[in-house]
Design a protein around this motif. Structure first.
Motif, PDB file in Angstrom:
ATOM      1  N   GLU A  28       1.668   1.922  -6.181  1.00 46.37           N
ATOM      2  CA  GLU A  28       1.710   3.160  -6.956  1.00 46.37           C
ATOM      3  C   GLU A  28       1.068   3.011  -8.334  1.00 46.37           C
ATOM      4  O   GLU A  28       1.363   3.771  -9.254  1.00 46.37           O
ATOM      5  CB  GLU A  28       3.149   3.665  -7.085  1.00 46.37           C
ATOM      6  N   GLU A  29       0.159   2.018  -8.487  1.00 48.51           N
ATOM      7  CA  GLU A  29      -0.414   1.752  -9.796  1.00 48.51           C
ATOM      8  C   GLU A  29      -1.920   1.540  -9.813  1.00 48.51           C
ATOM      9  O   GLU A  29      -2.533   1.602 -10.879  1.00 48.51           O
ATOM     10  CB  GLU A  29       0.250   0.513 -10.415  1.00 48.51           C
ATOM     11  N   ILE A  88       0.872  -1.162   0.000  1.00 44.87           N
ATOM     12  CA  ILE A  88       0.000   0.000   0.000  1.00 44.87           C
ATOM     13  C   ILE A  88       0.911   1.216   0.000  1.00 44.87           C
ATOM     14  O   ILE A  88       1.631   1.458   0.954  1.00 44.87           O
ATOM     15  CB  ILE A  88      -0.940  -0.021   1.221  1.00 44.87           C
ATOM     16  N   THR A  89       0.890   1.941  -1.108  1.00 45.30           N
ATOM     17  CA  THR A  89       1.829   3.047  -1.282  1.00 45.30           C
ATOM     18  C   THR A  89       1.188   4.409  -1.048  1.00 45.30           C
ATOM     19  O   THR A  89       1.881   5.427  -1.128  1.00 45.30           O
ATOM     20  CB  THR A  89       2.452   2.989  -2.687  1.00 45.30           C
TER      21      THR A  89
END
Length: 86
Positions: A28-29, A4-5
């Motif tokens: 991040e996607e 989890i970014t």
């Protein structure tokens, strides 16, 4: 392994059990919106995004597949929620 970014919290003022709405970003996607922080009988928990299904109630439209993934999501969202209170 999923990371989890990012976590965004929108606090909800008032006296309802709904305390915040969250969005998370994975690796991040990929983003998931409308997770809810709810005050339950045993403390705070994170409810997954859902939609109403007729008279039957609600059905999750995005959810962790296993307990480990659920724990990662819940820990990240609740940590961000508590930090937003400071």
């Amino acid at each position: 392994i999923m990371k989890i970014t990012g976590v965004r919290i929108k606090k909800i003022d008032g006296t309802s059990r709904l305390k915040a709405v969250a969005s998370i970003t994975l690796d991040e996607e990929f983003a998931i919106h409308e997770l809810r922080v709810i005050e339950g009988d045993n403390g705070l928990f994170v409810a997954m995004p859902s939609r109403k299904i007729g008279e039957e109630g609600f059905k999750d439209i995005a959810h962790p597949i296993n307990a480990k993934a659920r724990m990662l999501v819940e820990e990240a969202v609740l940590k961000a929620y508590h930090e937003s209170l400071e």
